[in-house]
Design an enzyme around this catalytic site. Sequence first.
Site, mmCIF file in Angstrom:
data_model
loop_
_atom_site.group_PDB
_atom_site.id
_atom_site.type_symbol
_atom_site.label_atom_id
_atom_site.label_comp_id
_atom_site.label_asym_id
_atom_site.label_seq_id
_atom_site.Cartn_x
_atom_site.Cartn_y
_atom_site.Cartn_z
ATOM 1 N N SER A 32 0.816 -1.224 0.000
ATOM 2 C CA SER A 32 0.000 0.000 0.000
ATOM 3 C C SER A 32 0.842 1.264 0.000
ATOM 4 O O SER A 32 1.645 1.470 0.910
ATOM 5 C CB SER A 32 -0.882 0.058 1.252
ATOM 6 O OG SER A 32 -1.763 -1.014 1.287
ATOM 7 N N HIS A 63 -3.063 0.793 -5.083
ATOM 8 C CA HIS A 63 -2.484 -0.440 -5.621
ATOM 9 C C HIS A 63 -2.637 -0.433 -7.139
ATOM 10 O O HIS A 63 -3.706 -0.710 -7.668
ATOM 11 C CB HIS A 63 -3.179 -1.677 -5.043
ATOM 12 C CG HIS A 63 -2.868 -1.890 -3.600
ATOM 13 N ND1 HIS A 63 -1.902 -2.765 -3.168
ATOM 14 C CD2 HIS A 63 -3.373 -1.314 -2.497
ATOM 15 C CE1 HIS A 63 -1.852 -2.724 -1.847
ATOM 16 N NE2 HIS A 63 -2.721 -1.861 -1.408
ATOM 17 N N HIS A 85 -5.572 -8.523 -2.230
ATOM 18 C CA HIS A 85 -5.764 -8.960 -0.847
ATOM 19 C C HIS A 85 -6.895 -9.975 -0.760
ATOM 20 O O HIS A 85 -7.814 -9.982 -1.574
ATOM 21 C CB HIS A 85 -6.114 -7.762 0.038
ATOM 22 C CG HIS A 85 -5.080 -6.684 0.043
ATOM 23 N ND1 HIS A 85 -4.975 -5.763 -0.974
ATOM 24 C CD2 HIS A 85 -4.107 -6.394 0.937
ATOM 25 C CE1 HIS A 85 -3.962 -4.938 -0.707
ATOM 26 N NE2 HIS A 85 -3.422 -5.294 0.450
ATOM 27 N N TYR A 87 -9.215 -9.792 1.361
ATOM 28 C CA TYR A 87 -10.481 -9.106 1.637
ATOM 29 C C TYR A 87 -11.174 -8.609 0.363
ATOM 30 O O TYR A 87 -12.345 -8.245 0.391
ATOM 31 C CB TYR A 87 -10.293 -7.940 2.624
ATOM 32 C CG TYR A 87 -9.383 -6.820 2.170
ATOM 33 C CD1 TYR A 87 -9.759 -5.941 1.161
ATOM 34 C CD2 TYR A 87 -8.150 -6.626 2.759
ATOM 35 C CE1 TYR A 87 -8.925 -4.917 0.743
ATOM 36 C CE2 TYR A 87 -7.310 -5.616 2.367
ATOM 37 C CZ TYR A 87 -7.696 -4.762 1.348
ATOM 38 O OH TYR A 87 -6.871 -3.757 0.938
ATOM 39 N N GLU A 88 -10.433 -8.599 -0.761
ATOM 40 C CA GLU A 88 -11.056 -8.184 -2.019
ATOM 41 C C GLU A 88 -11.969 -9.272 -2.583
ATOM 42 O O GLU A 88 -12.663 -9.051 -3.572
ATOM 43 C CB GLU A 88 -9.985 -7.800 -3.035
ATOM 44 C CG GLU A 88 -9.215 -6.548 -2.643
ATOM 45 C CD GLU A 88 -8.100 -6.213 -3.606
ATOM 46 O OE1 GLU A 88 -8.394 -5.787 -4.728
ATOM 47 O OE2 GLU A 88 -6.915 -6.406 -3.243
ATOM 48 N N ALA A 115 2.251 -1.960 4.351
ATOM 49 C CA ALA A 115 1.942 -0.925 5.327
ATOM 50 C C ALA A 115 1.302 -1.640 6.505
ATOM 51 O O ALA A 115 0.525 -2.576 6.319
ATOM 52 C CB ALA A 115 0.970 0.071 4.718
ATOM 53 N N MET A 216 -2.963 -6.587 6.615
ATOM 54 C CA MET A 216 -3.938 -7.456 5.939
ATOM 55 C C MET A 216 -3.344 -8.181 4.737
ATOM 56 O O MET A 216 -4.064 -8.569 3.812
ATOM 57 C CB MET A 216 -5.139 -6.610 5.483
ATOM 58 C CG MET A 216 -5.797 -5.831 6.609
ATOM 59 S SD MET A 216 -7.068 -4.716 5.999
ATOM 60 C CE MET A 216 -7.396 -3.727 7.473
ATOM 61 N N SER A 217 -2.026 -8.370 4.743
ATOM 62 C CA SER A 217 -1.397 -8.963 3.550
ATOM 63 C C SER A 217 -0.181 -9.786 3.946
ATOM 64 O O SER A 217 -0.057 -10.234 5.084
ATOM 65 C CB SER A 217 -0.965 -7.845 2.599
ATOM 66 O OG SER A 217 0.094 -7.094 3.148
ATOM 67 N N ASN A 240 0.602 3.888 11.048
ATOM 68 C CA ASN A 240 -0.277 4.436 12.101
ATOM 69 C C ASN A 240 -0.007 3.677 13.393
ATOM 70 O O ASN A 240 0.452 2.540 13.364
ATOM 71 C CB ASN A 240 -1.754 4.290 11.706
ATOM 72 C CG ASN A 240 -2.134 2.856 11.368
ATOM 73 O OD1 ASN A 240 -1.742 2.325 10.331
ATOM 74 N ND2 ASN A 240 -2.882 2.220 12.248
ATOM 75 N N HIS A 256 -7.274 5.014 6.023
ATOM 76 C CA HIS A 256 -6.669 4.580 4.759
ATOM 77 C C HIS A 256 -5.846 5.692 4.119
ATOM 78 O O HIS A 256 -4.742 5.456 3.627
ATOM 79 C CB HIS A 256 -7.729 4.057 3.782
ATOM 80 C CG HIS A 256 -7.141 3.469 2.529
ATOM 81 N ND1 HIS A 256 -6.258 2.397 2.559
ATOM 82 C CD2 HIS A 256 -7.274 3.805 1.222
ATOM 83 C CE1 HIS A 256 -5.893 2.111 1.311
ATOM 84 N NE2 HIS A 256 -6.486 2.947 0.489
HETATM 85 N N1 HPA Z 1 -4.511 -2.471 10.777
HETATM 86 C C1 HPA Z 1 -4.520 -3.343 9.751
HETATM 87 N N2 HPA Z 1 -3.900 -3.109 8.616
HETATM 88 C C2 HPA Z 1 -3.220 -1.967 8.487
HETATM 89 C C3 HPA Z 1 -3.168 -1.015 9.509
HETATM 90 C C4 HPA Z 1 -3.855 -1.284 10.723
HETATM 91 O O1 HPA Z 1 -3.859 -0.482 11.670
HETATM 92 N N3 HPA Z 1 -2.405 0.015 9.058
HETATM 93 C C5 HPA Z 1 -2.004 -0.306 7.813
HETATM 94 N N4 HPA Z 1 -2.495 -1.507 7.448
#
Ligand code: HPA
Length: 290
Positions: A32, A63, A85, A87-88, A115, A216-217, A240, A256
């Site tokens: 990401s 992406h 991903h 989740y897609e 990320a 998530m990857s 974050n 995001h």
């Molecule tokens: N959680 C899950 N996936 C992420 C996060 C998060 O805080 N930040 C970037 N990808």
Amino acid sequence: MTVANALPHDDAANWLLARTAYRPTVGIIAGSGLGELADGVAHPEVFPYADIPHFPTSTVAGHAGQLVLGLLAGVPVCLMRGRVHFYEGYSMQEITLPVRVMARLGVRTCIVTNAAGGINPDFEVGDIMVIQDHINLPGLAGHNPLRGPNDDRLGPRFPDMSNAYSPTLRRLAHQVAGELGLALREGVYVMVAGPNYETPAELRYLRLIGADAVGMSTVPEVLVARHSGMRVLGLSLITNKVIFTPRDTDEPLELHQEVLDVGARRAKDLQRLVVGVVERLQEPSVDQNR
Ligand code: HPA
């Protein structure tokens, strides 16, 4: 048990081999907001995922969905600008097809970036973490790209994960970061399925089970890379800091965009680190054949 010939990743690899003279030995997956990694690739040949047989196409902002073949520090690489991903809506097998293709192209070393949210309270936004190990939460619940009949031509039925993230490549990453004056963290990455961000209670749980960063990857790709016999280096950009107590406001969080902004801000350093590592892969001390 073995399964029939004419596998989708063979089709995709043959399609590529007929269209490029590059024979990449290093695969790079840009996560990401980190697609800029592709800008460092010299003499690039770019293949949109949509053109490659059986390739999944990304549905998420940030992406791009291009396979970039070219030279990085003089080394032939195959770089995924954007990934898909779970989740897609794709299956674990579908999202890892590009890694199977890389293996068929001759890739022996895979550098995976993502990320991630910082769970370790010592981590700051913008930190880069070398992945030391992972926790595969979807995998522990049965969502694993290696589930199903094993094709013994591709890898073993029960692949070892006791050193999934190459100790040699982790050491190398720290060495290169030191030379570049970049601070580097190391820790455990936990994969969640997403697409929602985690609740504070879930994040306290993830901290308890030993995670330093959440995303998530990455984990499915790493499993397939290891199954294929590749060495893996994983790098997480902390975009974050996660929140462990419920917020006392009804205002939503816009995470995001923050993830993409931090990616853009730190992409150059991540790129320098990746280029430095790739450059050093040619040194005899970093035995490429493990
Ligand atoms: N959680 C899950 N996936 C992420 C996060 C998060 O805080 N930040 C970037 N990808």
